[in-house]
Write a protein that holds these residues in place. Structure first.
Motif, PDB file in Angstrom:
ATOM      1  N   TYR A  83       0.559  -1.171   0.133  1.00  0.00           N
ATOM      2  CA  TYR A  83       0.168  -0.019   0.020  1.00  0.00           C
ATOM      3  C   TYR A  83       0.557   1.389  -0.314  1.00  0.00           C
ATOM      4  CZ  TYR A  83      -2.242   3.466   1.974  1.00  0.00           C
ATOM      5  OH  TYR A  83      -3.363   4.724   2.241  1.00  0.00           O
ATOM      6  N   ARG A  84       1.954   1.007   0.708  1.00  0.00           N
ATOM      7  CA  ARG A  84       2.953   2.494   0.843  1.00  0.00           C
ATOM      8  C   ARG A  84       2.950   3.354  -0.129  1.00  0.00           C
ATOM      9  NH1 ARG A  84       7.312   1.547   4.380  1.00  0.00           N
ATOM     10  NH2 ARG A  84       8.110   0.353   2.395  1.00  0.00           N
ATOM     11  N   ARG A  85       3.788   1.493  -0.887  1.00  0.00           N
ATOM     12  CA  ARG A  85       4.799   1.556  -2.300  1.00  0.00           C
ATOM     13  C   ARG A  85       3.750   1.938  -3.635  1.00  0.00           C
ATOM     14  NH1 ARG A  85       8.650  -3.227  -4.877  1.00  0.00           N
ATOM     15  NH2 ARG A  85       9.424  -1.735  -6.328  1.00  0.00           N
ATOM     16  N   TYR A  86       2.578   1.563  -4.111  1.00  0.00           N
ATOM     17  CA  TYR A  86       2.080   1.818  -4.417  1.00  0.00           C
ATOM     18  C   TYR A  86       0.644   2.863  -4.666  1.00  0.00           C
ATOM     19  CZ  TYR A  86       4.500  -2.072  -6.045  1.00  0.00           C
ATOM     20  OH  TYR A  86       4.907  -3.255  -6.884  1.00  0.00           O
ATOM     21  N   ALA A  87       0.293   2.908  -3.245  1.00  0.00           N
ATOM     22  CA  ALA A  87      -0.967   3.291  -3.441  1.00  0.00           C
ATOM     23  C   ALA A  87      -0.311   4.827  -1.755  1.00  0.00           C
ATOM     24  CB  ALA A  87      -1.969   2.708  -2.924  1.00  0.00           C
ATOM     25  N   PHE A  88      -0.036   4.995  -1.650  1.00  0.00           N
ATOM     26  CA  PHE A  88       0.458   5.570   0.188  1.00  0.00           C
ATOM     27  C   PHE A  88      -0.037   6.838  -0.145  1.00  0.00           C
ATOM     28  CE2 PHE A  88       2.521   7.738   3.375  1.00  0.00           C
ATOM     29  CZ  PHE A  88       2.030   7.007   4.264  1.00  0.00           C
ATOM     30  N   GLY A  89      -1.448   6.846   0.878  1.00  0.00           N
ATOM     31  CA  GLY A  89      -2.315   8.132   0.775  1.00  0.00           C
ATOM     32  C   GLY A  89      -3.778   8.136  -0.056  1.00  0.00           C
ATOM     33  N   LYS A  90      -3.563   7.375  -1.062  1.00  0.00           N
ATOM     34  CA  LYS A  90      -4.680   7.021  -1.631  1.00  0.00           C
ATOM     35  C   LYS A  90      -5.083   6.171  -0.787  1.00  0.00           C
ATOM     36  CE  LYS A  90      -3.878   8.742  -5.781  1.00  0.00           C
ATOM     37  NZ  LYS A  90      -2.506   9.199  -5.332  1.00  0.00           N
ATOM     38  N   ASN A  91      -7.310   5.699  -0.651  1.00  0.00           N
ATOM     39  CA  ASN A  91      -8.028   5.540   0.822  1.00  0.00           C
ATOM     40  C   ASN A  91      -7.714   3.637  -0.128  1.00  0.00           C
ATOM     41  OD1 ASN A  91      -9.470   7.454   0.959  1.00  0.00           O
ATOM     42  ND2 ASN A  91     -10.421   7.300  -0.349  1.00  0.00           N
ATOM     43  N   GLU A  92      -7.320   2.967  -1.046  1.00  0.00           N
ATOM     44  CA  GLU A  92      -6.900   1.940  -1.234  1.00  0.00           C
ATOM     45  C   GLU A  92      -6.067   1.251  -2.191  1.00  0.00           C
ATOM     46  OE1 GLU A  92     -10.759   1.467  -1.013  1.00  0.00           O
ATOM     47  OE2 GLU A  92     -11.355   0.432   0.996  1.00  0.00           O
ATOM     48  N   LEU A  93      -5.486   0.222  -1.976  1.00  0.00           N
ATOM     49  CA  LEU A  93      -4.370  -0.309  -2.748  1.00  0.00           C
ATOM     50  C   LEU A  93      -4.944  -1.537  -3.975  1.00  0.00           C
ATOM     51  CD1 LEU A  93      -1.352  -0.808  -3.913  1.00  0.00           C
ATOM     52  CD2 LEU A  93      -1.628  -3.289  -2.360  1.00  0.00           C
ATOM     53  N   ARG A  94      -5.135  -1.188  -5.121  1.00  0.00           N
ATOM     54  CA  ARG A  94      -5.189  -2.057  -6.111  1.00  0.00           C
ATOM     55  C   ARG A  94      -4.199  -2.533  -6.300  1.00  0.00           C
ATOM     56  NH1 ARG A  94      -9.551  -1.719  -8.597  1.00  0.00           N
ATOM     57  NH2 ARG A  94     -11.349   0.565  -8.948  1.00  0.00           N
ATOM     58  N   PRO A  95      -4.231  -3.908  -5.922  1.00  0.00           N
ATOM     59  CA  PRO A  95      -2.715  -4.791  -5.764  1.00  0.00           C
ATOM     60  C   PRO A  95      -2.341  -5.278  -7.522  1.00  0.00           C
ATOM     61  CG  PRO A  95      -4.301  -6.200  -5.033  1.00  0.00           C
ATOM     62  CD  PRO A  95      -4.963  -5.041  -5.282  1.00  0.00           C
ATOM     63  N   LEU A  96      -2.871  -5.386  -8.325  1.00  0.00           N
ATOM     64  CA  LEU A  96      -2.733  -5.539  -9.362  1.00  0.00           C
ATOM     65  C   LEU A  96      -2.383  -4.801 -10.466  1.00  0.00           C
ATOM     66  CD1 LEU A  96      -5.433  -8.453  -9.909  1.00  0.00           C
ATOM     67  CD2 LEU A  96      -3.846  -8.537  -8.770  1.00  0.00           C
ATOM     68  N   THR A  97      -3.212  -3.587 -10.732  1.00  0.00           N
ATOM     69  CA  THR A  97      -2.508  -2.439 -11.236  1.00  0.00           C
ATOM     70  C   THR A  97      -1.622  -1.334 -10.790  1.00  0.00           C
ATOM     71  OG1 THR A  97      -4.625  -1.795 -10.336  1.00  0.00           O
ATOM     72  CG2 THR A  97      -4.477  -2.585 -12.755  1.00  0.00           C
ATOM     73  N   LYS A  98      -1.555  -2.129  -9.457  1.00  0.00           N
ATOM     74  CA  LYS A  98       0.137  -1.154  -8.006  1.00  0.00           C
ATOM     75  C   LYS A  98      -0.294  -0.069  -8.419  1.00  0.00           C
ATOM     76  CE  LYS A  98       3.198  -4.962  -9.577  1.00  0.00           C
ATOM     77  NZ  LYS A  98       4.038  -5.612 -10.162  1.00  0.00           N
ATOM     78  N   ASN A  99      -1.450   0.718  -8.383  1.00  0.00           N
ATOM     79  CA  ASN A  99      -2.036   1.937  -7.663  1.00  0.00           C
ATOM     80  C   ASN A  99      -2.664   1.887  -7.139  1.00  0.00           C
ATOM     81  OD1 ASN A  99      -4.094   0.774  -9.342  1.00  0.00           O
ATOM     82  ND2 ASN A  99      -4.348   2.839 -11.200  1.00  0.00           N
ATOM     83  N   GLY A 100      -3.773   3.087  -6.865  1.00  0.00           N
ATOM     84  CA  GLY A 100      -4.926   3.594  -6.170  1.00  0.00           C
ATOM     85  C   GLY A 100      -5.515   3.710  -6.352  1.00  0.00           C
ATOM     86  N   HIS A 101      -6.631   3.342  -5.192  1.00  0.00           N
ATOM     87  CA  HIS A 101      -8.515   3.464  -5.444  1.00  0.00           C
ATOM     88  C   HIS A 101      -8.408   4.770  -4.193  1.00  0.00           C
ATOM     89  CE1 HIS A 101     -12.292   2.147  -4.802  1.00  0.00           C
ATOM     90  NE2 HIS A 101     -12.372   2.498  -5.961  1.00  0.00           N
ATOM     91  N   ILE A 102      -9.508   5.264  -5.020  1.00  0.00           N
ATOM     92  CA  ILE A 102     -10.349   7.002  -3.790  1.00  0.00           C
ATOM     93  C   ILE A 102     -11.405   6.659  -3.493  1.00  0.00           C
ATOM     94  CG2 ILE A 102     -10.235   9.094  -3.770  1.00  0.00           C
ATOM     95  CD1 ILE A 102      -8.383   9.296  -5.362  1.00  0.00           C
TER      96      ILE A 102
END
Ligand code: DMJ
Length: 627
Positions: free
Chosen positions: A185-204
């Motif tokens: 989460y910290r690496r790919y989405a820090f500060g967003k609401n959730e991690l999208r672990p396949l696409t390696k980005n954040g979800h709001i």
């Protein structure tokens, strides 16, 4: 008159002014009129109580309902510096006297609640709180954190020692899973609401009305409890520097309350760090406009910026949802506890009042209520989605009040009795389940969400009449067993979103749309309570099966993901690491392999997002530091 008496060697005023008799008479008449006017004015001024006490006999003053019986010393709000303009200071003083701190200062300068005032974390037995109840004079309030810590019966993280190596190894494995979920989460989405672990980005998403960092706030206490120190510091400094509460957008009152307010409150109680308290209070105040409805039943959606609120588009006839407005009580009592501002407690006690007044079909609580009329809108009853945590918060209110809130206990008992009578069923194969009810017709389905009820019924069994205690423990065990079956009967050993007991099937999903698993916690939540209350080793065993299944089917390269079908061993992933996976699922699993004194159930009550809130052992004495 004394002033006009002629002193020896000194002419009286009228004489000194050289007036004649008629002029003297007129002058005296004018003077006495002036005096009468001044005296009368004292009684017309808004705050004339002190003058009244000077001029009226004591008994008359005591009999005046507007007057405090023993007036406290005049209180200076903490932040009103001597340099503050006199008018502002007077306003603050007046607000403190009325017991209503101005909205923008309530959190920092609110007055201390008086004993006997509703709530303030006390959740007094059967406390009744009309929103318009007269408030008493209050002095500045300070929550005494040290005294609170001393009131706990067990060290927060337990005493440690004396455990089986296997138990320790399993606990450490779950800690590693938490670290993996967090690191990604910290690496790919820090500060967003959730991690999208396949696409390696954040979800709001759109549940939190512009708030960010849902995973951070939800994960704080889990990181703390698992002693992931560095990760906790990262999360804390994000809250300090980046958690912006001045946002606009549609927020779910319920979700913001259970995840953000709950997460912040808990972290304050665990650490004593002011930042968590002040953020929780600030956010709590932003939720208050949702209660501005004719009944005081809040609407489900609120704009945190404008304070405008409305009902969910999908909720029939503008109704509010039982599980949403019924899942505020624990957090709101703590907001009062920490701020000294009774308004939070008043709001949730009013919800109870409305619910107690209204007639319930067969003693059951339907899921939809109009915030305008205070009437049920539809007769759908469920202990799963839309209803679930309302029941949970009744029994937990009783526990959190240190067993003084007997009104909550009675509401819980009555509700459970009706549920048992009308909804609890046994399948042909001997599985106990809780069906849903639609205007008298049963839907033989149980949602994953309803699986929290095994734990809840076990937790509540303790307060039942002696002859019913064992009955409720058995019921809790049977429901937990059924939920375990819904996992055991799937190919992945993870449970579906809903399972049914009809057309010859038992505890399996029959519809394609109900086969998914989104990392939900309810089943392992019940395992934890059942373990703590019975110490039957099967619950730890079942928990470990879940750990293995999560590792096998949900762990992906960059985090954990939900799956779309629990009945296939090559599942497709939904690309979402839900924040409740870190807040709840991993926390409950970890605690399952801890000693009972880690977050002991004697000291803590878990909110519905698994954020532990302290039991009020001291009945308002813990925080008695009036400054
Ligand atoms: C969580 O946010 C809470 O447990 C809530 O009460 C229900 N839904 C999710 C987890 O499934």
């Amino acid at each position: 008159m004394l002033l006009l008496r002629k002193l020896p060697g000194m002419p009286g005023w009228p004489a000194a002014l050289g007036l004649r008799l008629p002029q003297k008479f007129l002058f005296l008449l004018f003077l006495s009129g002036l005096l009468t006017l001044c005296f009368g004015a004292l009684f017309l001024l808004p705050d004339s109580s002190r003058f009244k006490r000077l001029f009226l006999p004591r008994r008359a003053a005591a009999g005046d309902p507007d007057l405090p019986r023993s007036p406290p010393a005049a209180a200076e709000p903490r932040h009103a510096s001597p340099a503050a303009p006199r008018r502002l200071r007077d306003k603050l003083r007046a607000a403190a006297r009325l017991g209503a701190p101005p909205a923008h200062t309530a959190a920092s300068a609110g007055g201390s609640p008086q004993r006997g005032q509703p709530g303030a974390g006390g959740a007094e037995a059967g406390t009744d709180s009309a929103p318009a109840a007269p408030r008493q004079t209050r002095a500045p309030f300070g929550f005494d954190y040290e005294t609170f810590r001393r009131s706990l019966r067990h060290p927060v993280l337990g005493r440690g020692g004396g455990e089986e190596p296997e138990t320790r190894a399993r606990r450490l494995k779950i800690r590693e899973m938490m670290k993996f979920a967090w690191d990604n989460y910290r690496r790919y989405a820090f500060g967003k609401n959730e991690l999208r672990p396949l696409t390696k980005n954040g979800h709001i998403g759109n549940m939190f009305g512009g708030l960010r960092g849902a995973t951070i706030v939800d994960a704080l206490d889990t990181l703390y409890i698992m002693e992931l120190g560095e990760e906790f510091q990262e999360a804390k400094s994000w809250v300090e520097k980046s958690l912006d509460l001045n946002v606009n957008g549609e927020a779910s009152l319920f979700e913001v309350n259970i995840r953000y307010v709950g997460g912040l409150l808990t972290t304050y109680y665990l650490t004593g760090e002011e930042v968590f308290k002040s953020k929780a209070l600030e956010l709590g105040e932003k939720l208050l406009p949702a209660f501005n409805t004719p009944t005081g039943i809040p609407r489900g959606v609120i704009n945190l910026g404008s304070g405008m609120s409305w009902s969910w588009g999908w909720a029939s006839a503008g109704s509010s949802i039982l599980a949403e407005f019924g899942t505020l009580h624990l957090e709101f009592l703590h907001l009062t506890e920490l701020s000294g501002n009774p308004v939070f407690t008043e709001k949730v006690m009013n919800i109870r009042k409305v619910l107690n007044r209204i007639e319930k079909p067969q003693g059951l609580y339907p899921n939809f209520l109009s915030p305008v009329t205070g009437n049920w809108v539809q007769h759908h009853v469920s202990i799963g989605g839309l209803g679930d945590s309302f029941y949970e918060y009744l029994i937990k209110s009783w526990l959190m009040s240190d067993k003084r809130d007997t009104e909550a206990k009675k509401m819980y008992n009555d509700a459970l009795e009706a549920i048992e009578k009308h909804l609890v069923k046994k399948s042909a194969g001997g599985l106990t389940y809780i069906a849903e009810w639609r205007g008298g017709i049963l839907d033989h389905k149980m949602g994953h969400l309803a699986c929290f009820s095994g734990g809840m019924i076990a937790l509540g069994a303790e307060q039942a009449a002696e002859e019913k205690k064992q009955h409720y423990m058995d019921l809790a065990a049977e429901i937990t067993h059924t939920c375990h079956e819904s996992y055991a009967r799937s190919d992945t050993k993870l449970g579906p979103e809903a399972f049914r007991f009809d057309s010859g099937t038992e505890a399996v999903a029959t519809r394609l749309s109900e086969r998914y698993y989104i990392l939900r916690p309810e089943v392992v939540e019940s395992y934890l309570y059942m373990w703590r209350l019975t110490h039957d080793p099967k619950y730890r065993q079942w928990g470990w099966e879940v750990v293995k299944a999560l590792e096998k089917y949900c762990r992906v390269e960059a985090g954990f993901s939900g799956i779309r079908d629990v009945y296939t061993t090559t599942p497709s992933h939904d690309n979402m690491q839900q924040s409740f996976f870190l807040a709840e699922t991993l926390k409950y699993l970890y605690l399952l392999f801890c000693d009972d004194d880690v977050l002991s159930l004697e000291d803590w009550v878990f909110n519905t997002e698994a954020h532990p809130l302290p039991v009020n052992h001291t009945n308002l004495k813990a925080k008695a530091s009036v400054q």
